[in-house]
Scaffold this motif. Structure first.
Motif, PDB file in Angstrom:
ATOM      1  N   ALA A 173       0.847  -1.190   0.000  1.00 27.94           N
ATOM      2  CA  ALA A 173       0.000   0.000   0.000  1.00 27.94           C
ATOM      3  C   ALA A 173       0.883   1.241   0.000  1.00 27.94           C
ATOM      4  O   ALA A 173       0.691   2.166  -0.788  1.00 27.94           O
ATOM      5  N   SER A 174       1.885   1.271   0.889  1.00 26.81           N
ATOM      6  CA  SER A 174       2.796   2.411   0.945  1.00 26.81           C
ATOM      7  C   SER A 174       4.169   1.956   1.402  1.00 26.81           C
ATOM      8  O   SER A 174       4.303   0.979   2.137  1.00 26.81           O
ATOM      9  N   VAL A 175       5.171   2.659   0.939  1.00 28.16           N
ATOM     10  CA  VAL A 175       6.549   2.418   1.347  1.00 28.16           C
ATOM     11  C   VAL A 175       7.090   3.731   1.890  1.00 28.16           C
ATOM     12  O   VAL A 175       7.134   4.736   1.172  1.00 28.16           O
ATOM     13  N   THR A 176       7.470   3.722   3.172  1.00 28.79           N
ATOM     14  CA  THR A 176       8.019   4.932   3.790  1.00 28.79           C
ATOM     15  C   THR A 176       9.477   4.699   4.172  1.00 28.79           C
ATOM     16  O   THR A 176      10.378   5.165   3.504  1.00 28.79           O
ATOM     17  N   THR A 177       9.703   3.934   5.224  1.00 31.10           N
ATOM     18  CA  THR A 177      11.077   3.667   5.650  1.00 31.10           C
ATOM     19  C   THR A 177      11.692   2.502   4.883  1.00 31.10           C
ATOM     20  O   THR A 177      12.912   2.358   4.844  1.00 31.10           O
ATOM     21  N   GLY A 178      10.851   1.639   4.317  1.00 37.90           N
ATOM     22  CA  GLY A 178      11.349   0.469   3.599  1.00 37.90           C
ATOM     23  C   GLY A 178      11.472  -0.773   4.455  1.00 37.90           C
ATOM     24  O   GLY A 178      11.807  -1.850   3.946  1.00 37.90           O
ATOM     25  N   LEU A 179      11.191  -0.673   5.755  1.00 44.59           N
ATOM     26  CA  LEU A 179      11.361  -1.823   6.650  1.00 44.59           C
ATOM     27  C   LEU A 179      10.385  -2.946   6.312  1.00 44.59           C
ATOM     28  O   LEU A 179      10.771  -4.117   6.261  1.00 44.59           O
ATOM     29  N   THR A 180       9.129  -2.618   6.075  1.00 39.57           N
ATOM     30  CA  THR A 180       8.138  -3.662   5.790  1.00 39.57           C
ATOM     31  C   THR A 180       8.388  -4.315   4.443  1.00 39.57           C
ATOM     32  O   THR A 180       8.310  -5.542   4.308  1.00 39.57           O
ATOM     33  N   VAL A 181       8.714  -3.507   3.428  1.00 36.72           N
ATOM     34  CA  VAL A 181       8.970  -4.088   2.110  1.00 36.72           C
ATOM     35  C   VAL A 181      10.224  -4.953   2.145  1.00 36.72           C
ATOM     36  O   VAL A 181      10.304  -5.984   1.474  1.00 36.72           O
ATOM     37  N   ASN A 182      11.202  -4.574   2.960  1.00 46.59           N
ATOM     38  CA  ASN A 182      12.397  -5.404   3.119  1.00 46.59           C
ATOM     39  C   ASN A 182      12.044  -6.767   3.698  1.00 46.59           C
ATOM     40  O   ASN A 182      12.550  -7.797   3.252  1.00 46.59           O
ATOM     41  N   LYS A 183      11.163  -6.763   4.692  1.00 43.26           N
ATOM     42  CA  LYS A 183      10.713  -8.029   5.282  1.00 43.26           C
ATOM     43  C   LYS A 183      10.018  -8.894   4.240  1.00 43.26           C
ATOM     44  O   LYS A 183      10.210 -10.109   4.194  1.00 43.26           O
ATOM     45  N   ALA A 184       9.194  -8.261   3.416  1.00 42.17           N
ATOM     46  CA  ALA A 184       8.458  -9.001   2.396  1.00 42.17           C
ATOM     47  C   ALA A 184       9.417  -9.611   1.375  1.00 42.17           C
ATOM     48  O   ALA A 184       9.273 -10.777   0.987  1.00 42.17           O
ATOM     49  N   ILE A 185      10.388  -8.826   0.941  1.00 43.67           N
ATOM     50  CA  ILE A 185      11.368  -9.324  -0.033  1.00 43.67           C
ATOM     51  C   ILE A 185      12.161 -10.490   0.551  1.00 43.67           C
ATOM     52  O   ILE A 185      12.339 -11.530  -0.108  1.00 43.67           O
ATOM     53  N   GLU A 186      12.633 -10.333   1.778  1.00 39.62           N
ATOM     54  CA  GLU A 186      13.405 -11.387   2.425  1.00 39.62           C
ATOM     55  C   GLU A 186      12.586 -12.661   2.579  1.00 39.62           C
ATOM     56  O   GLU A 186      13.090 -13.770   2.401  1.00 39.62           O
ATOM     57  N   SER A 187      11.285 -12.496   2.911  1.00 39.68           N
ATOM     58  CA  SER A 187      10.423 -13.658   3.095  1.00 39.68           C
ATOM     59  C   SER A 187      10.209 -14.399   1.777  1.00 39.68           C
ATOM     60  O   SER A 187      10.294 -15.629   1.716  1.00 39.68           O
ATOM     61  N   VAL A 188       9.936 -13.660   0.701  1.00 41.40           N
ATOM     62  CA  VAL A 188       9.741 -14.277  -0.617  1.00 41.40           C
ATOM     63  C   VAL A 188      10.985 -15.059  -1.019  1.00 41.40           C
ATOM     64  O   VAL A 188      10.913 -16.213  -1.477  1.00 41.40           O
ATOM     65  N   GLN A 189      12.147 -14.459  -0.822  1.00 38.74           N
ATOM     66  CA  GLN A 189      13.391 -15.120  -1.201  1.00 38.74           C
ATOM     67  C   GLN A 189      13.704 -16.302  -0.284  1.00 38.74           C
ATOM     68  O   GLN A 189      14.209 -17.330  -0.737  1.00 38.74           O
ATOM     69  N   TYR A 190      13.386 -16.172   1.003  1.00 36.83           N
ATOM     70  CA  TYR A 190      13.618 -17.273   1.948  1.00 36.83           C
ATOM     71  C   TYR A 190      12.805 -18.503   1.552  1.00 36.83           C
ATOM     72  O   TYR A 190      13.292 -19.634   1.636  1.00 36.83           O
ATOM     73  N   TYR A 191      11.575 -18.279   1.097  1.00 34.33           N
ATOM     74  CA  TYR A 191      10.707 -19.402   0.716  1.00 34.33           C
ATOM     75  C   TYR A 191      10.912 -19.833  -0.731  1.00 34.33           C
ATOM     76  O   TYR A 191      10.133 -20.620  -1.258  1.00 34.33           O
ATOM     77  N   GLY A 192      11.948 -19.336  -1.365  1.00 28.27           N
ATOM     78  CA  GLY A 192      12.303 -19.819  -2.696  1.00 28.27           C
ATOM     79  C   GLY A 192      11.643 -19.120  -3.851  1.00 28.27           C
ATOM     80  O   GLY A 192      11.682 -19.610  -4.981  1.00 28.27           O
ATOM     81  N   GLY A 193      11.031 -17.953  -3.602  1.00 31.08           N
ATOM     82  CA  GLY A 193      10.417 -17.207  -4.689  1.00 31.08           C
ATOM     83  C   GLY A 193      11.447 -16.423  -5.484  1.00 31.08           C
ATOM     84  O   GLY A 193      12.535 -16.109  -4.979  1.00 31.08           O
ATOM     85  N   ILE A 194      11.115 -16.106  -6.716  1.00 31.19           N
ATOM     86  CA  ILE A 194      11.985 -15.323  -7.598  1.00 31.19           C
ATOM     87  C   ILE A 194      11.370 -13.928  -7.702  1.00 31.19           C
ATOM     88  O   ILE A 194      10.323 -13.744  -8.336  1.00 31.19           O
ATOM     89  N   LEU A 195      11.993 -12.948  -7.066  1.00 30.94           N
ATOM     90  CA  LEU A 195      11.430 -11.600  -7.029  1.00 30.94           C
ATOM     91  C   LEU A 195      11.502 -10.946  -8.405  1.00 30.94           C
ATOM     92  O   LEU A 195      12.575 -10.791  -8.980  1.00 30.94           O
ATOM     93  N   GLN A 196      10.329 -10.544  -8.914  1.00 31.83           N
ATOM     94  CA  GLN A 196      10.259  -9.873 -10.212  1.00 31.83           C
ATOM     95  C   GLN A 196      10.037  -8.373 -10.083  1.00 31.83           C
ATOM     96  O   GLN A 196      10.193  -7.633 -11.051  1.00 31.83           O
TER      97      GLN A 196
END
Length: 212
Positions: free
Chosen positions: A131-154
């Protein structure tokens, strides 16, 4: 607190971003605008408008299997999947369509995907939708989680973003600092509004605000 919204418009869409100026506290920072995403996330016309703008920011022939919806963006995510499919986005899924999923937060505020959702993440081409990106902390968590579970970030898409990129990952957003140039966020320990004695107007998060 002044509850009169200011509407912000940007090129390419009739959807408006509603903001209230003031002094607000999020989980990560103090900000000078509360950005209300309620209608953009929940009303189908606005959600589809947002999706149409976002899909135009992706190159043709991008491969997208899954959209991970953060912060209540599932309606926008469904329209984004539809628009991507219509624009010719490829999918490696057997049924040639796109999954739209939401993760879960555990007690340590870590983002997790349950076993039933893992086939939609592991080895899949994933877009993270915020919804929004301010500090980037939440989006960083999301990216790390996707990559941890084997997703390919597009890619990462957001309705509003105060940042163009987070840790080298571009943020594609409908609204940004170009539309709200005086938007500010500060570490709560170094907030100039607090130092000036300005009291908080409200506590805010992705669900809304609570006046103080």
């Amino acid at each position: 607190m002044d509850n009169k919204y200011k509407k912000i418009y940007t090129g390419g869409t009739e959807a408006a971003l509603k903001v209230i100026p003031g002094h607000f506290a999020t989980n990560h920072a103090h900000i000078n605008y509360y950005i209300d995403m309620t209608t953009l996330k929940s009303r189908t016309r606005e959600a589809q408008e947002v999706a149409k703008v976002l899909v135009g920011m992706y190159l043709y022939n991008i491969v997208v299997d899954t959209i991970v919806c953060m912060e209540g963006t599932e309606v926008v995510g469904a329209f984004l999947a539809e628009e991507l499919t219509r624009s010719g986005a490829l999918s490696t899924n057997a049924h040639k369509t796109i999954y739209v999923v939401s993760p879960e937060f555990n007690n340590n505020s870590q983002i997790i995907f349950r076993d039933n959702l893992l086939p939609m993440i592991q080895g899949k081409n994933v877009i993270v939708l915020m919804a929004s990106v301010t500090t980037g902390l939440t989006v960083n968590k999301a990216i790390e989680s996707v990559q941890y579970y084997g997703g390919i970030l597009q890619g990462v898409s957001s309705i509003f973003s105060a940042e163009d990129q987070v840790d080298g990952v571009p943020i594609r957003s409908v609204f940004g600092k170009k539309d709200l140039p005086d938007y500010e966020y500060h570490d709560y320990r170094h907030c100039p509004y607090c130092r000036a004695g300005k009291k908080l107007d409200a506590l805010v998060n992705t669900f809304g605000y609570s006046s103080l």
